[in-house]
Scaffold this motif. Structure first.
Motif, short mmCIF file in Angstrom:
data_model
loop_
_atom_site.label_atom_id
_atom_site.label_comp_id
_atom_site.label_asym_id
_atom_site.label_seq_id
_atom_site.Cartn_x
_atom_site.Cartn_y
_atom_site.Cartn_z
N VAL A 153 1.84 11.86 -2.60
CA VAL A 153 1.65 10.48 -2.45
C VAL A 153 0.18 10.33 -2.56
O VAL A 153 -0.07 9.04 -3.51
CB VAL A 153 1.41 10.21 -0.67
CG1 VAL A 153 1.02 8.86 -0.40
CG2 VAL A 153 3.01 10.44 -0.15
N SER A 154 -0.65 11.16 -2.97
CA SER A 154 -2.17 10.89 -3.59
C SER A 154 -2.06 10.53 -4.89
O SER A 154 -3.07 10.24 -5.52
CB SER A 154 -3.10 12.10 -2.88
OG SER A 154 -3.11 12.12 -1.63
N LYS A 155 -1.14 10.98 -5.75
CA LYS A 155 -1.04 10.54 -6.93
C LYS A 155 -1.00 9.23 -7.21
O LYS A 155 -1.60 8.59 -8.43
CB LYS A 155 0.24 11.13 -7.59
CG LYS A 155 0.43 12.69 -7.84
CD LYS A 155 1.50 13.20 -8.37
CE LYS A 155 1.65 14.64 -8.60
NZ LYS A 155 3.10 15.37 -8.94
N SER A 156 -0.76 8.49 -6.28
CA SER A 156 -0.38 7.19 -6.42
C SER A 156 -1.58 6.28 -5.65
O SER A 156 -1.68 4.93 -5.84
CB SER A 156 0.87 6.62 -6.10
OG SER A 156 1.70 7.05 -6.97
N TYR A 157 -1.91 6.67 -4.61
CA TYR A 157 -3.05 5.93 -3.76
C TYR A 157 -3.85 6.85 -3.18
O TYR A 157 -4.04 8.27 -3.40
CB TYR A 157 -2.08 5.66 -2.45
CG TYR A 157 -0.79 4.96 -2.58
CD1 TYR A 157 -0.97 3.61 -3.27
CD2 TYR A 157 0.44 5.31 -2.73
CE1 TYR A 157 0.36 2.89 -3.51
CE2 TYR A 157 1.63 4.81 -2.98
CZ TYR A 157 1.61 3.57 -3.48
OH TYR A 157 2.85 2.70 -3.81
N ASN A 158 -5.26 6.01 -2.91
CA ASN A 158 -6.58 6.88 -2.53
C ASN A 158 -6.42 6.94 -0.87
O ASN A 158 -6.77 6.01 -0.31
CB ASN A 158 -7.47 5.82 -3.17
CG ASN A 158 -8.89 6.68 -2.82
OD1 ASN A 158 -9.01 7.58 -2.30
ND2 ASN A 158 -10.10 5.65 -3.16
N ALA A 208 -1.29 -4.73 3.00
CA ALA A 208 -1.75 -5.71 2.13
C ALA A 208 -3.23 -5.57 1.84
O ALA A 208 -3.79 -6.07 0.58
CB ALA A 208 -1.31 -6.95 2.70
N GLN A 209 -4.03 -5.26 2.73
CA GLN A 209 -5.58 -5.10 2.52
C GLN A 209 -5.93 -3.76 1.63
O GLN A 209 -7.03 -3.63 1.46
CB GLN A 209 -6.24 -5.22 3.79
CG GLN A 209 -6.02 -6.16 4.65
CD GLN A 209 -4.38 -6.19 5.51
OE1 GLN A 209 -3.69 -5.21 5.37
NE2 GLN A 209 -4.46 -7.01 6.45
N TYR A 210 -4.91 -3.17 1.21
CA TYR A 210 -5.41 -1.64 0.70
C TYR A 210 -6.09 -2.00 -0.72
O TYR A 210 -5.72 -2.89 -1.44
CB TYR A 210 -4.01 -1.04 0.07
CG TYR A 210 -4.42 -0.02 -0.70
CD1 TYR A 210 -4.91 1.40 -0.23
CD2 TYR A 210 -3.84 0.18 -2.10
CE1 TYR A 210 -5.19 2.31 -1.19
CE2 TYR A 210 -4.00 1.32 -2.91
CZ TYR A 210 -4.69 2.47 -2.53
OH TYR A 210 -5.12 3.46 -3.08
N ASP A 211 -7.12 -1.31 -0.87
CA ASP A 211 -8.17 -1.46 -1.98
C ASP A 211 -8.08 -0.02 -2.67
O ASP A 211 -8.75 0.81 -1.99
CB ASP A 211 -9.45 -2.08 -1.57
CG ASP A 211 -10.48 -2.30 -2.91
OD1 ASP A 211 -9.94 -1.63 -4.07
OD2 ASP A 211 -11.58 -2.92 -2.79
N ALA A 212 -7.60 0.02 -3.98
CA ALA A 212 -7.62 1.57 -4.28
C ALA A 212 -9.03 2.03 -4.76
O ALA A 212 -9.26 3.31 -4.81
CB ALA A 212 -6.81 1.41 -5.73
N SER A 213 -10.15 1.28 -4.75
CA SER A 213 -11.46 1.70 -5.05
C SER A 213 -11.91 2.32 -3.55
O SER A 213 -13.17 3.10 -3.69
CB SER A 213 -12.33 0.51 -5.65
OG SER A 213 -12.44 -0.35 -4.32
N LYS A 214 -11.33 2.32 -2.68
CA LYS A 214 -11.72 2.69 -1.05
C LYS A 214 -10.69 3.52 -0.53
O LYS A 214 -9.54 3.09 -0.36
CB LYS A 214 -12.00 1.39 -0.47
CG LYS A 214 -12.93 0.21 -0.87
CD LYS A 214 -13.28 -0.69 -0.05
CE LYS A 214 -14.27 -1.76 -0.50
NZ LYS A 214 -14.41 -3.07 0.24
#
Length: 297
Positions: free
Chosen positions: A192-197, A103-109
């Motif tokens: 997976v990295s196509k959608s998440y950092n 839930a704490q995921y931040d795509a900028s980090k």
């Protein structure tokens, strides 16, 4: 609690083979009995004349879940299901995998990464590991960084159904070499990295598994410490199925690598034609002892 079920119309009772005492009645086809924890029962099912129709042994082992394995009042991550049917490294296989996003995921980090082999059963919130629940709780407490979980099943052949034991498991997990590491780094993780950092820093990447999936986790770190440096291993198969028994000597003879491994095994683990699992894990631990920052047992 141990439960016996029999469809044999001659079955009348369950006996303790060690003491000769009757444990209970089986005339209704089913019988349950409570035993002390960590208890082994050698039993027989007998007919009315006392003749043994079936014998066996049962180990009573119950480990209450740790609080971190139980749902708590914390933010819950999400889990999505995926398939991978076009592997070039393991051709003619198909598999399922799950992606857990906290839930704490931040795509900028960039997020840390944890990869589980035999993944779907370890992500089961009612299973033995309950890894997604553990991740929810540990991330919320700040014990671990924000971590994306990738839970991958071993490959099945085209003629296998979804409930059959994956026939490619041993090849993928027990083999030495870089094939499985390449499978992760060239196929699954780029997808997976196509959608998440996801962080590319190896100190932010860990990999986990038990038995053959345990030695697989070690092999990934051993082959690619530039990408994975932490391995969580329980009952690791460091025996001679596909050459894994070579690892203790390889560790001793090879220049130290920046890997940290957690090893867990028990004295009642397997002992068969491939080797002795407790001894193999002790040998692996002994090889790592000169490098205390690489080992936790």
């Amino acid at each position: 609690t141990a439960t016996w079920v029999s469809q044999n119309p001659k079955a009348t009772a369950v006996f303790n083979e060690s003491t000769g005492e009757k444990i209970g009645d089986l005339t209704q086809g089913k019988f349950s009995h409570d035993f002390p924890n960590f208890h082994e029962i050698h039993w027989s099912i007998r007919d009315v004349d006392g003749k043994a129709l079936e014998r066996g042994s049962t180990q009573i082992e119950f480990y209450p879940p740790h609080p971190d394995s139980l749902p708590q009042d914390v933010p819950k991550g999400t889990v999505t299901s995926h398939t991978w049917n076009d592997s070039k490294i393991f051709p003619n296989t198909h598999r399922e995998y799950l992606v857990y996003i906290p839930a704490q995921y931040d795509a900028s980090k960039p997020a840390a990464l944890l990869v589980f082999q035999d993944g779907l059963r370890h992500a089961d919130p009612n299973g033995q590991i309950r890894a997604t629940t553990v991740l929810d709780n540990l991330i919320a407490k700040g014990d671990i960084p924000v971590t994306i979980g990738v839970f991958i099943n071993p490959g099945r052949r085209p003629n296998q159904g979804p409930k059959e034991k994956p026939s490619n498991r041993s090849l993928e997990y027990d083999s030495l070499g870089d094939a499985y590491a390449r499978f992760l780094l060239e196929e699954i993780l780029p997808e997976v990295s196509k959608s998440y950092n996801i962080s590319n820093h190896p100190e932010m990447r860990s990999i986990a598994g038990g038995s053959s999936a345990g030695i697989c986790s070690w092999t990934v770190c051993w082959e690619r410490p530039d990408s994975f440096r932490k391995a969580l291993i329980w009952v690791g198969t460091f025996v001679d199925i596909r050459g894994g028994n070579a690892y203790p000597s390889l560790v001793r003879k090879t220049e130290k690598k920046p890997i940290r491994a957690y090893l867990l095994d028990g004295e009642n683990d397997l002992d068969n034609q491939f080797g002795n699992w407790p001894l193999a894990n002790l040998q692996m631990a002994a090889a790592l002892i000169p490098f205390p920052d690489m080992l936790q047992v």
